[in-house]
Design a protein around this motif. Structure first.
Motif, PDB file in Angstrom:
ATOM      1  N   PRO A  53       0.808  -1.218   0.000  1.00 10.19           N
ATOM      2  CA  PRO A  53       0.000   0.000   0.000  1.00 10.19           C
ATOM      3  C   PRO A  53       0.849   1.279   0.000  1.00 10.19           C
ATOM      4  O   PRO A  53       1.838   1.387   0.720  1.00 10.19           O
ATOM      5  CB  PRO A  53      -0.801  -0.092   1.302  1.00 10.19           C
ATOM      6  CG  PRO A  53      -0.738  -1.511   1.711  1.00 10.19           C
ATOM      7  CD  PRO A  53       0.552  -2.056   1.176  1.00 10.19           C
ATOM      8  N   ILE A  54       0.431   2.214  -0.821  1.00 10.25           N
ATOM      9  CA  ILE A  54       0.994   3.566  -0.848  1.00 10.25           C
ATOM     10  C   ILE A  54      -0.129   4.459  -0.334  1.00 10.25           C
ATOM     11  O   ILE A  54      -1.235   4.452  -0.890  1.00 10.25           O
ATOM     12  CB  ILE A  54       1.387   3.986  -2.273  1.00 10.25           C
ATOM     13  CG1 ILE A  54       2.368   2.985  -2.879  1.00 10.25           C
ATOM     14  CG2 ILE A  54       1.964   5.394  -2.281  1.00 10.25           C
ATOM     15  CD1 ILE A  54       2.460   3.077  -4.386  1.00 10.25           C
ATOM     16  N   TYR A  55       0.139   5.216   0.712  1.00 10.47           N
ATOM     17  CA  TYR A  55      -0.890   6.022   1.351  1.00 10.47           C
ATOM     18  C   TYR A  55      -0.660   7.506   1.083  1.00 10.47           C
ATOM     19  O   TYR A  55       0.471   7.981   1.158  1.00 10.47           O
ATOM     20  CB  TYR A  55      -0.874   5.823   2.872  1.00 10.47           C
ATOM     21  CG  TYR A  55      -1.113   4.409   3.312  1.00 10.47           C
ATOM     22  CD1 TYR A  55      -2.408   3.921   3.438  1.00 10.47           C
ATOM     23  CD2 TYR A  55      -0.050   3.578   3.638  1.00 10.47           C
ATOM     24  CE1 TYR A  55      -2.629   2.616   3.864  1.00 10.47           C
ATOM     25  CE2 TYR A  55      -0.271   2.273   4.058  1.00 10.47           C
ATOM     26  CZ  TYR A  55      -1.559   1.798   4.170  1.00 10.47           C
ATOM     27  OH  TYR A  55      -1.785   0.516   4.586  1.00 10.47           O
ATOM     28  N   SER A  56      -1.768   8.226   0.838  1.00 14.37           N
ATOM     29  CA  SER A  56      -1.694   9.679   0.877  1.00 14.37           C
ATOM     30  C   SER A  56      -1.652  10.070   2.352  1.00 14.37           C
ATOM     31  O   SER A  56      -1.784   9.211   3.233  1.00 14.37           O
ATOM     32  CB  SER A  56      -2.928  10.299   0.222  1.00 14.37           C
ATOM     33  OG  SER A  56      -4.080  10.073   1.030  1.00 14.37           O
ATOM     34  N   GLN A  57      -1.513  11.338   2.618  1.00 15.62           N
ATOM     35  CA  GLN A  57      -1.630  11.799   3.990  1.00 15.62           C
ATOM     36  C   GLN A  57      -3.101  11.664   4.400  1.00 15.62           C
ATOM     37  O   GLN A  57      -3.992  11.724   3.557  1.00 15.62           O
ATOM     38  CB  GLN A  57      -1.152  13.246   4.110  1.00 15.62           C
ATOM     39  CG  GLN A  57       0.319  13.423   3.750  1.00 15.62           C
ATOM     40  CD  GLN A  57       1.229  12.587   4.630  1.00 15.62           C
ATOM     41  OE1 GLN A  57       1.178  12.671   5.846  1.00 15.62           O
ATOM     42  NE2 GLN A  57       2.053  11.763   4.012  1.00 15.62           N
ATOM     43  N   PRO A  58      -3.394  11.474   5.681  1.00 17.79           N
ATOM     44  CA  PRO A  58      -4.785  11.313   6.116  1.00 17.79           C
ATOM     45  C   PRO A  58      -5.533  12.643   6.140  1.00 17.79           C
ATOM     46  O   PRO A  58      -4.941  13.707   5.971  1.00 17.79           O
ATOM     47  CB  PRO A  58      -4.636  10.740   7.523  1.00 17.79           C
ATOM     48  CG  PRO A  58      -3.318  11.233   7.993  1.00 17.79           C
ATOM     49  CD  PRO A  58      -2.450  11.329   6.769  1.00 17.79           C
ATOM     50  N   GLU A  59      -6.815  12.533   6.372  1.00 14.12           N
ATOM     51  CA  GLU A  59      -7.708  13.675   6.558  1.00 14.12           C
ATOM     52  C   GLU A  59      -7.770  14.593   5.349  1.00 14.12           C
ATOM     53  O   GLU A  59      -7.840  15.814   5.482  1.00 14.12           O
ATOM     54  CB  GLU A  59      -7.341  14.452   7.828  1.00 14.12           C
ATOM     55  CG  GLU A  59      -7.425  13.592   9.069  1.00 14.12           C
ATOM     56  CD  GLU A  59      -7.004  14.316  10.334  1.00 14.12           C
ATOM     57  OE1 GLU A  59      -6.816  15.544  10.300  1.00 14.12           O
ATOM     58  OE2 GLU A  59      -6.854  13.631  11.353  1.00 14.12           O
ATOM     59  N   LEU A  60      -7.751  13.998   4.145  1.00 13.76           N
ATOM     60  CA  LEU A  60      -7.923  14.796   2.927  1.00 13.76           C
ATOM     61  C   LEU A  60      -9.318  15.389   2.889  1.00 13.76           C
ATOM     62  O   LEU A  60      -9.510  16.520   2.462  1.00 13.76           O
ATOM     63  CB  LEU A  60      -7.720  13.932   1.681  1.00 13.76           C
ATOM     64  CG  LEU A  60      -6.324  13.397   1.440  1.00 13.76           C
ATOM     65  CD1 LEU A  60      -6.315  12.467   0.242  1.00 13.76           C
ATOM     66  CD2 LEU A  60      -5.350  14.537   1.226  1.00 13.76           C
ATOM     67  N   ALA A  61     -10.282  14.599   3.299  1.00 14.76           N
ATOM     68  CA  ALA A  61     -11.677  15.038   3.284  1.00 14.76           C
ATOM     69  C   ALA A  61     -12.456  14.178   4.252  1.00 14.76           C
ATOM     70  O   ALA A  61     -12.190  13.002   4.398  1.00 14.76           O
ATOM     71  CB  ALA A  61     -12.256  14.889   1.884  1.00 14.76           C
ATOM     72  N   ASP A  62     -13.404  14.790   4.907  1.00 12.58           N
ATOM     73  CA  ASP A  62     -14.285  14.019   5.771  1.00 12.58           C
ATOM     74  C   ASP A  62     -15.698  14.022   5.209  1.00 12.58           C
ATOM     75  O   ASP A  62     -16.642  13.667   5.860  1.00 12.58           O
ATOM     76  CB  ASP A  62     -14.258  14.546   7.204  1.00 12.58           C
ATOM     77  CG  ASP A  62     -14.652  16.012   7.288  1.00 12.58           C
ATOM     78  OD1 ASP A  62     -15.002  16.615   6.253  1.00 12.58           O
ATOM     79  OD2 ASP A  62     -14.622  16.547   8.404  1.00 12.58           O
ATOM     80  N   GLU A  63     -15.820  14.425   3.989  1.00 12.22           N
ATOM     81  CA  GLU A  63     -17.113  14.491   3.319  1.00 12.22           C
ATOM     82  C   GLU A  63     -17.500  13.125   2.771  1.00 12.22           C
ATOM     83  O   GLU A  63     -16.652  12.364   2.323  1.00 12.22           O
ATOM     84  CB  GLU A  63     -17.057  15.486   2.155  1.00 12.22           C
ATOM     85  CG  GLU A  63     -16.645  16.881   2.550  1.00 12.22           C
ATOM     86  CD  GLU A  63     -17.678  17.575   3.394  1.00 12.22           C
ATOM     87  OE1 GLU A  63     -18.884  17.447   3.112  1.00 12.22           O
ATOM     88  OE2 GLU A  63     -17.276  18.247   4.345  1.00 12.22           O
ATOM     89  N   MET A  64     -18.770  12.853   2.752  1.00 13.14           N
ATOM     90  CA  MET A  64     -19.244  11.617   2.137  1.00 13.14           C
ATOM     91  C   MET A  64     -19.262  11.745   0.609  1.00 13.14           C
ATOM     92  O   MET A  64     -19.383  10.771  -0.087  1.00 13.14           O
ATOM     93  CB  MET A  64     -20.638  11.256   2.654  1.00 13.14           C
ATOM     94  CG  MET A  64     -20.622  10.790   4.103  1.00 13.14           C
ATOM     95  SD  MET A  64     -19.448   9.446   4.448  1.00 13.14           S
ATOM     96  CE  MET A  64     -20.142   8.111   3.519  1.00 13.14           C
ATOM     97  N   ASN A  65     -19.151  12.965   0.100  1.00 17.92           N
ATOM     98  CA  ASN A  65     -19.155  13.199  -1.340  1.00 17.92           C
ATOM     99  C   ASN A  65     -17.744  13.289  -1.893  1.00 17.92           C
ATOM    100  O   ASN A  65     -17.445  14.128  -2.733  1.00 17.92           O
ATOM    101  CB  ASN A  65     -19.940  14.467  -1.679  1.00 17.92           C
ATOM    102  CG  ASN A  65     -21.400  14.340  -1.330  1.00 17.92           C
ATOM    103  OD1 ASN A  65     -21.965  13.267  -1.398  1.00 17.92           O
ATOM    104  ND2 ASN A  65     -22.002  15.441  -0.932  1.00 17.92           N
ATOM    105  N   SER A  66     -16.854  12.453  -1.410  1.00 18.33           N
ATOM    106  CA  SER A  66     -15.480  12.407  -1.899  1.00 18.33           C
ATOM    107  C   SER A  66     -15.164  10.985  -2.285  1.00 18.33           C
ATOM    108  O   SER A  66     -15.787  10.047  -1.800  1.00 18.33           O
ATOM    109  CB  SER A  66     -14.464  12.843  -0.851  1.00 18.33           C
ATOM    110  OG  SER A  66     -15.003  13.413   0.257  1.00 18.33           O
TER     111      SER A  66
END
Length: 187
Positions: free
Chosen positions: A53-66
Protein backbone atom coordinates in the motif's frame (compact mmCIF):
# COMPACT_ATOMS: atom_id res chain seq x y z
CA UNK A 1 -32.73 -7.72 12.88
CA UNK A 2 -29.95 -7.28 10.30
CA UNK A 3 -27.80 -10.22 9.36
CA UNK A 4 -24.10 -10.02 10.33
CA UNK A 5 -23.14 -10.25 6.66
CA UNK A 6 -25.34 -7.28 5.74
CA UNK A 7 -23.87 -5.20 8.58
CA UNK A 8 -20.34 -6.11 7.45
CA UNK A 9 -21.14 -5.17 3.83
CA UNK A 10 -22.67 -1.83 4.86
CA UNK A 11 -19.68 -1.07 7.11
CA UNK A 12 -17.20 -1.97 4.36
CA UNK A 13 -19.09 0.19 1.85
CA UNK A 14 -19.01 3.16 4.22
CA UNK A 15 -15.27 2.92 4.85
CA UNK A 16 -14.25 2.11 1.28
CA UNK A 17 -16.69 4.30 -0.60
CA UNK A 18 -14.97 4.26 -3.95
CA UNK A 19 -12.40 2.22 -5.77
CA UNK A 20 -10.56 2.18 -9.11
CA UNK A 21 -9.32 -1.13 -10.49
CA UNK A 22 -7.08 -0.45 -13.47
CA UNK A 23 -3.56 -1.09 -14.75
CA UNK A 24 -1.81 2.11 -13.67
CA UNK A 25 1.84 1.06 -13.95
CA UNK A 26 1.74 -0.41 -17.47
CA UNK A 27 2.47 -4.09 -16.71
CA UNK A 28 -0.99 -5.31 -17.84
CA UNK A 29 -1.87 -6.35 -14.25
CA UNK A 30 -4.70 -4.44 -12.58
CA UNK A 31 -3.79 -2.18 -9.69
CA UNK A 32 -6.21 -0.72 -7.13
CA UNK A 33 -6.86 2.73 -5.76
CA UNK A 34 -9.28 3.15 -2.87
CA UNK A 35 -10.50 6.14 -0.91
CA UNK A 36 -10.94 5.31 2.76
CA UNK A 37 -13.56 7.84 3.88
CA UNK A 38 -13.12 6.96 7.56
CA UNK A 39 -9.46 8.04 7.53
CA UNK A 40 -9.84 10.47 4.63
CA UNK A 41 -6.95 8.95 2.69
CA UNK A 42 -6.17 7.49 -0.72
CA UNK A 43 -4.64 4.01 -0.77
CA UNK A 44 -2.96 2.74 -3.93
CA UNK A 45 -1.63 -0.78 -4.52
CA UNK A 46 0.58 -1.30 -7.58
CA UNK A 47 1.43 -4.73 -8.95
CA UNK A 48 4.99 -3.62 -9.79
CA UNK A 49 5.46 -2.88 -6.09
CA UNK A 50 4.01 -6.22 -4.96
CA UNK A 51 0.73 -4.52 -4.00
CA UNK A 52 2.38 -2.83 -1.02
CA UNK A 53 0.00 0.00 0.00
CA UNK A 54 0.99 3.57 -0.85
CA UNK A 55 -0.89 6.02 1.35
CA UNK A 56 -1.69 9.68 0.88
CA UNK A 57 -1.63 11.80 3.99
CA UNK A 58 -4.78 11.31 6.12
CA UNK A 59 -7.71 13.67 6.56
CA UNK A 60 -7.92 14.80 2.93
CA UNK A 61 -11.68 15.04 3.28
CA UNK A 62 -14.28 14.02 5.77
CA UNK A 63 -17.11 14.49 3.32
CA UNK A 64 -19.24 11.62 2.14
CA UNK A 65 -19.15 13.20 -1.34
CA UNK A 66 -15.48 12.41 -1.90
CA UNK A 67 -13.77 9.50 -3.53
CA UNK A 68 -11.67 8.30 -6.42
CA UNK A 69 -12.67 7.57 -10.00
CA UNK A 70 -10.93 6.40 -13.14
CA UNK A 71 -9.49 8.80 -15.72
CA UNK A 72 -7.94 8.14 -19.10
CA UNK A 73 -4.36 8.18 -17.81
CA UNK A 74 -4.88 7.19 -14.18
CA UNK A 75 -7.35 8.28 -11.50
CA UNK A 76 -8.64 11.36 -9.76
CA UNK A 77 -9.57 12.22 -6.22
CA UNK A 78 -12.71 14.36 -6.01
CA UNK A 79 -14.65 16.33 -3.43
CA UNK A 80 -18.12 17.64 -4.25
CA UNK A 81 -19.67 20.18 -1.91
CA UNK A 82 -23.14 21.65 -2.29
CA UNK A 83 -22.18 24.35 -4.83
CA UNK A 84 -18.49 23.75 -5.46
CA UNK A 85 -15.96 20.98 -5.81
CA UNK A 86 -12.45 19.85 -6.71
CA UNK A 87 -10.80 17.05 -8.62
CA UNK A 88 -7.09 16.19 -8.50
CA UNK A 89 -5.70 13.93 -11.22
CA UNK A 90 -2.94 11.38 -10.67
CA UNK A 91 -0.97 9.06 -12.93
CA UNK A 92 1.92 6.66 -12.63
CA UNK A 93 5.31 8.13 -13.54
CA UNK A 94 7.49 5.26 -14.89
CA UNK A 95 10.73 7.24 -14.48
CA UNK A 96 10.09 7.89 -10.79
CA UNK A 97 8.09 4.67 -10.22
CA UNK A 98 5.59 6.73 -8.23
CA UNK A 99 2.04 8.02 -8.47
CA UNK A 100 2.21 11.75 -9.25
CA UNK A 101 -0.35 14.55 -9.02
CA UNK A 102 -0.56 15.91 -12.58
CA UNK A 103 -3.55 18.23 -12.50
CA UNK A 104 -6.05 20.03 -10.31
CA UNK A 105 -9.43 21.46 -11.19
CA UNK A 106 -12.20 23.28 -9.38
CA UNK A 107 -15.77 24.35 -10.13
CA UNK A 108 -18.04 26.77 -8.33
CA UNK A 109 -21.68 27.73 -8.84
CA UNK A 110 -21.33 30.82 -6.63
CA UNK A 111 -24.18 32.28 -4.55
CA UNK A 112 -27.73 32.78 -5.86
CA UNK A 113 -26.53 35.45 -8.34
CA UNK A 114 -23.86 32.98 -9.61
CA UNK A 115 -21.18 35.63 -9.00
CA UNK A 116 -17.85 33.81 -9.06
CA UNK A 117 -19.24 30.78 -10.84
CA UNK A 118 -17.16 28.86 -13.32
CA UNK A 119 -14.25 26.47 -13.42
CA UNK A 120 -10.48 26.49 -13.43
CA UNK A 121 -7.73 23.93 -13.81
CA UNK A 122 -3.97 23.67 -13.75
CA UNK A 123 -1.87 21.17 -15.67
CA UNK A 124 1.04 20.41 -13.35
CA UNK A 125 3.11 18.98 -16.20
CA UNK A 126 3.06 22.30 -18.09
CA UNK A 127 2.28 24.62 -15.12
CA UNK A 128 -0.51 26.21 -17.16
CA UNK A 129 -3.70 27.45 -15.49
CA UNK A 130 -6.91 28.07 -17.45
CA UNK A 131 -10.00 29.59 -15.84
CA UNK A 132 -13.46 30.16 -17.28
CA UNK A 133 -15.28 32.36 -14.76
CA UNK A 134 -18.35 34.61 -14.51
CA UNK A 135 -19.14 37.58 -12.34
CA UNK A 136 -22.40 39.33 -11.58
CA UNK A 137 -22.43 42.97 -12.66
CA UNK A 138 -24.67 44.81 -10.19
CA UNK A 139 -25.10 47.90 -12.39
CA UNK A 140 -26.18 45.87 -15.44
CA UNK A 141 -27.99 43.29 -13.29
CA UNK A 142 -26.57 40.43 -15.34
CA UNK A 143 -24.06 37.62 -15.20
CA UNK A 144 -21.03 38.37 -17.39
CA UNK A 145 -18.52 35.88 -18.71
CA UNK A 146 -15.00 37.02 -17.97
CA UNK A 147 -12.21 36.63 -20.52
CA UNK A 148 -10.49 33.25 -20.28
CA UNK A 149 -7.73 33.46 -17.71
CA UNK A 150 -4.47 31.84 -18.78
CA UNK A 151 -1.54 32.04 -16.42
CA UNK A 152 1.49 30.15 -15.16
CA UNK A 153 0.84 28.38 -11.87
CA UNK A 154 3.82 26.50 -10.51
CA UNK A 155 3.76 23.75 -7.91
CA UNK A 156 6.62 21.42 -6.94
CA UNK A 157 6.34 17.76 -7.96
CA UNK A 158 3.73 16.20 -5.70
CA UNK A 159 3.51 12.44 -5.24
CA UNK A 160 0.73 10.43 -3.65
CA UNK A 161 2.76 9.57 -0.55
CA UNK A 162 3.15 13.26 0.39
CA UNK A 163 -0.18 14.50 -0.98
CA UNK A 164 -2.34 16.23 1.61
CA UNK A 165 -5.22 18.72 1.92
CA UNK A 166 -2.76 21.61 1.84
CA UNK A 167 -2.75 21.44 -1.97
CA UNK A 168 -6.53 21.90 -2.09
CA UNK A 169 -6.16 25.17 -0.19
CA UNK A 170 -3.14 26.49 -2.08
CA UNK A 171 -4.73 25.81 -5.48
CA UNK A 172 -7.98 27.46 -4.37
CA UNK A 173 -6.11 30.54 -3.10
CA UNK A 174 -4.10 30.91 -6.32
CA UNK A 175 -7.19 30.37 -8.49
CA UNK A 176 -9.21 32.92 -6.47
CA UNK A 177 -6.42 35.50 -6.71
CA UNK A 178 -6.42 35.18 -10.51
CA UNK A 179 -10.22 35.52 -10.59
CA UNK A 180 -10.22 38.69 -8.46
CA UNK A 181 -7.34 40.17 -10.43
CA UNK A 182 -9.31 39.70 -13.69
CA UNK A 183 -12.54 40.95 -12.10
CA UNK A 184 -10.78 44.14 -10.95
CA UNK A 185 -9.57 44.76 -14.54
CA UNK A 186 -13.17 44.55 -15.76
CA UNK A 187 -14.53 47.14 -13.31
Amino acid sequence: MKSPLLVLLLFTFQIFSSQVIKDLDGDLIKDTVTFNSEKGMIICKLSTQNFKPIYSQPELADEMNSGVRETKSGFEFFINYMRAGYAHQFRYEPKDKKIRLIGMSTYNFGPASNDGSGEGSVNLLTNMYIGEWYHYDNSKKELIKMPTIKSKMVFPKIYLDNYDGHYLNVFQEKSSALYYQEKKKMQ
